[in-house]
Enzyme design. Sequence first.
Site, PDB file in Angstrom:
ATOM      1  N   LYS A  29      83.976 -34.840 -56.348  1.00 28.25           N
ATOM      2  CA  LYS A  29      85.027 -35.063 -55.358  1.00 28.25           C
ATOM      3  C   LYS A  29      85.607 -36.442 -55.562  1.00 28.25           C
ATOM      4  O   LYS A  29      84.907 -37.361 -56.008  1.00 28.25           O
ATOM      5  CB  LYS A  29      84.457 -34.963 -53.944  1.00 28.25           C
ATOM      6  CG  LYS A  29      85.505 -34.624 -52.908  1.00 28.25           C
ATOM      7  CD  LYS A  29      85.883 -33.163 -52.985  1.00 28.25           C
ATOM      8  CE  LYS A  29      87.019 -32.819 -52.074  1.00 28.25           C
ATOM      9  NZ  LYS A  29      87.282 -31.361 -52.058  1.00 28.25           N
TER      10      LYS A  29
ATOM     11  N   GLY B  85      95.282 -27.322 -38.105  1.00 25.47           N
ATOM     12  CA  GLY B  85      95.775 -27.857 -39.390  1.00 25.47           C
ATOM     13  C   GLY B  85      96.929 -26.996 -39.865  1.00 25.47           C
ATOM     14  O   GLY B  85      96.810 -25.769 -39.926  1.00 25.47           O
TER      15      GLY B  85
ATOM     16  N   GLY C  36      98.636 -27.774 -42.841  1.00 26.14           N
ATOM     17  CA  GLY C  36      98.928 -28.315 -44.171  1.00 26.14           C
ATOM     18  C   GLY C  36      98.914 -27.176 -45.180  1.00 26.14           C
ATOM     19  O   GLY C  36      99.243 -26.031 -44.850  1.00 26.14           O
TER      20      GLY C  36
ATOM     21  N   GLY D 270      96.275 -24.425 -43.840  1.00 28.11           N
ATOM     22  CA  GLY D 270      96.579 -23.844 -42.529  1.00 28.11           C
ATOM     23  C   GLY D 270      97.885 -23.078 -42.489  1.00 28.11           C
ATOM     24  O   GLY D 270      97.963 -21.981 -41.936  1.00 28.11           O
TER      25      GLY D 270
HETATM   26  P1  NAD Z   1      96.682 -31.019 -46.145  1.00 29.22           P
HETATM   27  O1  NAD Z   1      96.749 -32.486 -46.276  1.00 29.22           O
HETATM   28  O2  NAD Z   1      97.684 -30.192 -46.855  1.00 29.22           O
HETATM   29  O3  NAD Z   1      96.733 -30.616 -44.576  1.00 29.22           O
HETATM   30  C1  NAD Z   1      95.853 -31.148 -43.637  1.00 29.22           C
HETATM   31  C2  NAD Z   1      96.310 -30.754 -42.226  1.00 29.22           C
HETATM   32  O4  NAD Z   1      95.366 -31.256 -41.269  1.00 29.22           O
HETATM   33  C3  NAD Z   1      97.665 -31.351 -41.840  1.00 29.22           C
HETATM   34  O5  NAD Z   1      98.357 -30.452 -40.982  1.00 29.22           O
HETATM   35  C4  NAD Z   1      97.256 -32.613 -41.071  1.00 29.22           C
HETATM   36  O6  NAD Z   1      98.273 -33.030 -40.154  1.00 29.22           O
HETATM   37  C5  NAD Z   1      96.030 -32.115 -40.337  1.00 29.22           C
HETATM   38  N1  NAD Z   1      95.095 -33.199 -39.980  1.00 29.22           N
HETATM   39  C6  NAD Z   1      94.744 -34.290 -40.725  1.00 29.22           C
HETATM   40  N2  NAD Z   1      93.872 -35.061 -40.054  1.00 29.22           N
HETATM   41  C7  NAD Z   1      93.646 -34.426 -38.870  1.00 29.22           C
HETATM   42  C8  NAD Z   1      92.830 -34.720 -37.745  1.00 29.22           C
HETATM   43  N3  NAD Z   1      92.063 -35.830 -37.712  1.00 29.22           N
HETATM   44  N4  NAD Z   1      92.840 -33.832 -36.705  1.00 29.22           N
HETATM   45  C9  NAD Z   1      93.613 -32.705 -36.742  1.00 29.22           C
HETATM   46  N5  NAD Z   1      94.413 -32.384 -37.775  1.00 29.22           N
HETATM   47  C10 NAD Z   1      94.422 -33.232 -38.822  1.00 29.22           C
HETATM   48  O7  NAD Z   1      95.181 -30.597 -46.565  1.00 29.22           O
HETATM   49  P2  NAD Z   1      94.674 -29.156 -47.001  1.00 29.22           P
HETATM   50  O8  NAD Z   1      94.676 -29.106 -48.473  1.00 29.22           O
HETATM   51  O9  NAD Z   1      95.372 -28.113 -46.198  1.00 29.22           O
HETATM   52  O10 NAD Z   1      93.130 -29.264 -46.578  1.00 29.22           O
HETATM   53  C11 NAD Z   1      92.693 -28.966 -45.250  1.00 29.22           C
HETATM   54  C12 NAD Z   1      91.188 -28.756 -45.252  1.00 29.22           C
HETATM   55  O11 NAD Z   1      90.867 -27.666 -46.115  1.00 29.22           O
HETATM   56  C13 NAD Z   1      90.341 -29.924 -45.752  1.00 29.22           C
HETATM   57  O12 NAD Z   1      89.114 -29.941 -45.074  1.00 29.22           O
HETATM   58  C14 NAD Z   1      90.103 -29.585 -47.198  1.00 29.22           C
HETATM   59  O13 NAD Z   1      88.958 -30.234 -47.733  1.00 29.22           O
HETATM   60  C15 NAD Z   1      89.913 -28.096 -47.087  1.00 29.22           C
HETATM   61  N6  NAD Z   1      90.117 -27.368 -48.322  1.00 29.22           N
HETATM   62  C16 NAD Z   1      91.282 -27.487 -49.005  1.00 29.22           C
HETATM   63  C17 NAD Z   1      91.478 -26.761 -50.172  1.00 29.22           C
HETATM   64  C18 NAD Z   1      92.780 -26.787 -50.928  1.00 29.22           C
HETATM   65  O14 NAD Z   1      92.914 -25.986 -51.862  1.00 29.22           O
HETATM   66  N7  NAD Z   1      93.748 -27.608 -50.566  1.00 29.22           N
HETATM   67  C19 NAD Z   1      90.443 -25.943 -50.647  1.00 29.22           C
HETATM   68  C20 NAD Z   1      89.261 -25.836 -49.915  1.00 29.22           C
HETATM   69  C21 NAD Z   1      89.122 -26.554 -48.759  1.00 29.22           C
END
Ligand code: NAD
Length: 413
Positions: free
Chosen positions: A104, A216, A218, A221
Amino acid sequence: MGKNAFDVALEQLAEATEYMKLESEIYEIMKEPMAQLTVRIPVRMDNGKVEIFTGFRFQHNTALGPTRGGTRFHSEETKEDVKALSLWMTLKNALNEIPNGGAKGGVIVDSQKLSQGELERLCRGYIRKIAPIIGAWKDFPGADIGTSSQTQSWMLDEWEAMNMHHEAGGISGKMMVLGGSEGRPEATSRGLLFATREVVRARKLEIKGLTAVVQGFGKVGWHLAKLYQRDGIQVLAVSDVDTAIFDPKGLDILDVNAYVERSGTLKGYPKAIEIGNVELLELECDILAPCAVQNVITEENAPRIKAQFLIEGANGPTTPEAEKILIDKGVFIAPDIWANSGGTQVAHFERIQNLNDNNWSEEEVNAKLERINHKVFNEIYALHTEKNISMRLACWIKAISKVVEAMKARGWV
Ligand code: NAD
């Protein structure tokens, strides 16, 4: 102060290794990443001044192969989070039949506050600093919170420029034109949708007509909320770091996304009620999908959670205490290392395509993803029911067994 993600990961590791009655050296070797690189990255900002950013790249375990794992750009990133996430990546890869160890990366930065030029210079600076330990046969960084196909493309360009040859397999999550995979943008969410279908089917329910709340909005979500709506699930509420929005009759997710694309935030969305991020988790709904950050479901709010399915889009959203409360309440948990593995799985497919100069269609990618997701579900669900253990413990047992087998084969333990 509450627990951090690493405290949680260590508790989970202790529980699993004790249940499996493994030698203490297994816990000892797995409790910390095998390599930890912390770097300082000077970046020339648009105002002419230099700002120094701190970054990490941790490789947890290389027994199963070269390591993989995303890079987080987050203002609250810590060493502890990166350690926990690297351990979870080792297990995610092992559980989901990906021949890699876990890693990571992270940079302490609020990437929203950087200009595009500053962000590009940060990506390039980060790659230059971690270059000694990455590469297509060592460790390949992917995307996570705060990173995108654009950041990944800049990182790849920097990596290839430094090496003076092309090496698309060195970075995943890049744009299609540079060797990205079809289906990658939606992959984590598609895997979560498959996971949701599995657990709903296991409870002998129909997916159509269920209600969901997604924390979330992002990469994970937003696509999940969209796919849920397409499957006939009513999405009642979504949130971002600024706010949460709720409509008891169901949100129009495409309209919400169009608003976010215009304004950059959910705040001010006119067609729903604004509520708090805390309230959101406690709404009456069938499916709760935390897709933001870790440790959001704790012993404090778990008693008030009303969903019957918890689909872990985020890594580590639930503390061990909260999990016990939810299980007692009859909540069916789809654990992160299985449920959200779609992104990692397709990043693995991306590398296979890169190494073979090949392109798979989106249908092919999705079909392969669904097949593995289903196979792993059957294995962990069987263990969960036969041994009467939690779904998470079932996942950890399967994953740890595989890592231990590889470490034994190498003569490490
Ligand atoms: P992203 O940056 O695209 O989106 C993150 C979202 O969470 C945004 O809407 C942001 O506003 C919100 N957010 C951030 N901090 C916050 C807080 N303290 N409280 C509430 N909301 C908050 O990230 P992502 O890629 O969508 O990742 C989201 C989660 O999924 C993370 O835990 C990440 O490790 C996990 N994840 C991501 C992937 C991937 O392929 N991107 C794969 C597996 C797991």
